[in-house]
Write a protein that holds these residues in place. Structure first.
Motif, PDB file in Angstrom:
ATOM      1  N   UNK A   1       0.816  -1.196   0.000  1.00  0.00           N
ATOM      2  CA  UNK A   1       0.000   0.000   0.000  1.00  0.00           C
ATOM      3  C   UNK A   1       0.857   1.257   0.000  1.00  0.00           C
ATOM      4  N   UNK A   2       0.344   2.279  -0.563  1.00  0.00           N
ATOM      5  CA  UNK A   2       1.009   3.573  -0.601  1.00  0.00           C
ATOM      6  C   UNK A   2       0.522   4.395   0.584  1.00  0.00           C
ATOM      7  N   UNK A   3       1.443   4.969   1.333  1.00  0.00           N
ATOM      8  CA  UNK A   3       1.096   5.811   2.467  1.00  0.00           C
ATOM      9  C   UNK A   3       1.289   7.256   2.048  1.00  0.00           C
ATOM     10  N   UNK A   4       0.257   8.048   2.189  1.00  0.00           N
ATOM     11  CA  UNK A   4       0.326   9.460   1.844  1.00  0.00           C
ATOM     12  C   UNK A   4       0.267  10.293   3.110  1.00  0.00           C
ATOM     13  N   UNK A   5       0.402  11.601   2.955  1.00  0.00           N
ATOM     14  CA  UNK A   5       0.362  12.502   4.109  1.00  0.00           C
ATOM     15  C   UNK A   5      -0.992  12.451   4.810  1.00  0.00           C
ATOM     16  N   UNK A   6      -2.038  12.075   4.108  1.00  0.00           N
ATOM     17  CA  UNK A   6      -3.364  12.069   4.726  1.00  0.00           C
ATOM     18  C   UNK A   6      -3.778  10.690   5.228  1.00  0.00           C
ATOM     19  N   UNK A   7      -2.934   9.679   5.026  1.00  0.00           N
ATOM     20  CA  UNK A   7      -3.278   8.347   5.503  1.00  0.00           C
ATOM     21  C   UNK A   7      -2.098   7.765   6.259  1.00  0.00           C
ATOM     22  N   UNK A   8      -2.325   6.668   6.899  1.00  0.00           N
ATOM     23  CA  UNK A   8      -1.259   5.991   7.621  1.00  0.00           C
ATOM     24  C   UNK A   8      -1.499   4.507   7.566  1.00  0.00           C
ATOM     25  N   UNK A   9      -0.498   3.741   7.849  1.00  0.00           N
ATOM     26  CA  UNK A   9      -0.575   2.293   7.829  1.00  0.00           C
ATOM     27  C   UNK A   9      -0.512   1.810   9.269  1.00  0.00           C
ATOM     28  N   UNK A  10      -1.559   1.146   9.741  1.00  0.00           N
ATOM     29  CA  UNK A  10      -1.590   0.696  11.128  1.00  0.00           C
ATOM     30  C   UNK A  10      -0.580  -0.427  11.329  1.00  0.00           C
ATOM     31  N   UNK A  11       0.301  -0.236  12.294  1.00  0.00           N
ATOM     32  CA  UNK A  11       1.339  -1.211  12.609  1.00  0.00           C
ATOM     33  C   UNK A  11       0.875  -2.137  13.728  1.00  0.00           C
ATOM     34  N   UNK A  12       0.352  -1.567  14.812  1.00  0.00           N
ATOM     35  CA  UNK A  12      -0.124  -2.373  15.942  1.00  0.00           C
ATOM     36  C   UNK A  12      -1.470  -2.979  15.587  1.00  0.00           C
ATOM     37  N   UNK A  13      -1.647  -4.262  15.923  1.00  0.00           N
ATOM     38  CA  UNK A  13      -2.866  -4.948  15.499  1.00  0.00           C
ATOM     39  C   UNK A  13      -3.994  -4.878  16.518  1.00  0.00           C
ATOM     40  N   UNK A  14      -3.675  -4.585  17.765  1.00  0.00           N
ATOM     41  CA  UNK A  14      -4.709  -4.569  18.798  1.00  0.00           C
ATOM     42  C   UNK A  14      -5.117  -3.132  19.090  1.00  0.00           C
ATOM     43  N   UNK A  15      -6.246  -2.708  18.577  1.00  0.00           N
ATOM     44  CA  UNK A  15      -6.703  -1.337  18.788  1.00  0.00           C
ATOM     45  C   UNK A  15      -7.443  -1.169  20.105  1.00  0.00           C
ATOM     46  N   UNK A  16      -7.574  -2.259  20.900  1.00  0.00           N
ATOM     47  CA  UNK A  16      -8.237  -2.174  22.200  1.00  0.00           C
ATOM     48  C   UNK A  16      -7.258  -1.916  23.338  1.00  0.00           C
ATOM     49  N   UNK A  17      -5.983  -1.767  23.040  1.00  0.00           N
ATOM     50  CA  UNK A  17      -4.984  -1.465  24.060  1.00  0.00           C
ATOM     51  C   UNK A  17      -4.284  -0.171  23.696  1.00  0.00           C
ATOM     52  N   UNK A  18      -3.633   0.421  24.692  1.00  0.00           N
ATOM     53  CA  UNK A  18      -2.867   1.640  24.460  1.00  0.00           C
ATOM     54  C   UNK A  18      -1.475   1.252  23.999  1.00  0.00           C
ATOM     55  N   UNK A  19      -1.031   1.767  22.852  1.00  0.00           N
ATOM     56  CA  UNK A  19       0.276   1.467  22.270  1.00  0.00           C
ATOM     57  C   UNK A  19       1.088   2.752  22.180  1.00  0.00           C
ATOM     58  N   UNK A  20       2.366   2.719  22.625  1.00  0.00           N
ATOM     59  CA  UNK A  20       3.205   3.912  22.550  1.00  0.00           C
ATOM     60  C   UNK A  20       4.682   3.543  22.495  1.00  0.00           C
ATOM     61  N   UNK A  21       5.547   4.540  22.503  1.00  0.00           N
ATOM     62  CA  UNK A  21       7.005   4.397  22.455  1.00  0.00           C
ATOM     63  C   UNK A  21       7.495   3.586  21.253  1.00  0.00           C
ATOM     64  N   UNK A  22       7.074   3.900  20.015  1.00  0.00           N
ATOM     65  CA  UNK A  22       7.552   3.133  18.864  1.00  0.00           C
ATOM     66  C   UNK A  22       8.999   3.466  18.491  1.00  0.00           C
ATOM     67  N   UNK A  23       9.667   2.480  17.920  1.00  0.00           N
ATOM     68  CA  UNK A  23      11.004   2.646  17.369  1.00  0.00           C
ATOM     69  C   UNK A  23      11.087   1.754  16.138  1.00  0.00           C
ATOM     70  N   UNK A  24      11.797   2.207  15.100  1.00  0.00           N
ATOM     71  CA  UNK A  24      11.857   1.454  13.851  1.00  0.00           C
ATOM     72  C   UNK A  24      13.277   1.452  13.306  1.00  0.00           C
ATOM     73  N   UNK A  25      13.631   0.364  12.637  1.00  0.00           N
ATOM     74  CA  UNK A  25      14.906   0.259  11.939  1.00  0.00           C
ATOM     75  C   UNK A  25      14.650  -0.465  10.627  1.00  0.00           C
ATOM     76  N   UNK A  26      15.058   0.141   9.506  1.00  0.00           N
ATOM     77  CA  UNK A  26      14.892  -0.493   8.193  1.00  0.00           C
ATOM     78  C   UNK A  26      16.188  -0.388   7.400  1.00  0.00           C
ATOM     79  N   UNK A  27      16.383  -1.334   6.473  1.00  0.00           N
ATOM     80  CA  UNK A  27      17.554  -1.299   5.610  1.00  0.00           C
ATOM     81  C   UNK A  27      17.208  -0.586   4.302  1.00  0.00           C
ATOM     82  N   UNK A  28      18.137  -0.594   3.349  1.00  0.00           N
ATOM     83  CA  UNK A  28      17.940   0.104   2.089  1.00  0.00           C
ATOM     84  C   UNK A  28      16.831  -0.467   1.232  1.00  0.00           C
ATOM     85  N   UNK A  29      16.428  -1.710   1.495  1.00  0.00           N
ATOM     86  CA  UNK A  29      15.341  -2.334   0.741  1.00  0.00           C
ATOM     87  C   UNK A  29      13.994  -2.193   1.442  1.00  0.00           C
TER      88      UNK A  29
END
Length: 160
Positions: free
Chosen positions: A1-29
């Motif tokens: 999927x394409x993520x634009x400034x007006x949309x986002x891609x949900x990473x956490x799957x449980x929307x019934x809990x409070x999720x915070x303190x995210x950190x991410x690491x990705x390579x060149x691919x």
């Protein structure tokens, strides 16, 4: 999927809990890992693999859900899917810094303590900086002596 400034891609799957303190690491691919804290009674560290900038097709998994609260995770993943996750863990008398190794985007072994504070001072807010040779530094706050910054070298993705 394409993520634009007006949309986002949900990473956490449980929307019934409070999720915070995210950190991410990705390579060149665009492959890598996201870690965050989810609250299901206690704060627990969870993670999810990212494939080509997309978490679809990979399930989130628990990094640490031991007693007490685990907070402020940080992650580094190299081009081979190997890395380290570190976090603040308050399952003992005071918060300490723990980590676990990652091989091929999967947790390997058990968590290990990184700080060496023998007293009951708080160890908080870990951060990682690792280069393409899997060497770097991690730092954290130590409430000893009115607050100090401590650190360890990282060599071959393991704190020294």
């Amino acid at each position: 999927p394409v993520v634009t400034a007006s949309s986002g891609l949900q990473i956490s799957s449980n929307s019934n809990t409070f999720n915070d303190f995210p950190s991410v690491s990705v390579d060149g691919d665009g492959n890598g890992m996201v870690v965050w804290v989810t609250n299901t009674g206690n704060d627990d560290v969870v993670a999810r693999k990212i494939v080509r900038y997309n978490p679809v097709g990979s399930a989130e998994f628990v990094v640490d859900n031991s007693s007490g609260n685990q907070k402020k995770p940080r992650v580094f993943i190299n081009d081979l899917g190997n890395g380290i996750i570190v976090w603040e863990d308050s399952s003992g008398a005071s918060p300490d810094i723990y980590g676990i190794n990652v091989v091929n985007y999967a947790l390997v072994g058990t968590k290990f303590r990184i700080d060496d504070d023998a007293a009951s001072y708080n160890q908080n807010n870990p951060y990682l900086a690792i280069n393409s040779f899997d060497k770097g530094m991690m730092v954290w706050e130590d409430s000893n002596n009115s607050g100090q910054i401590f650190g360890k070298r990282i060599i071959d993705l393991f704190p020294q």
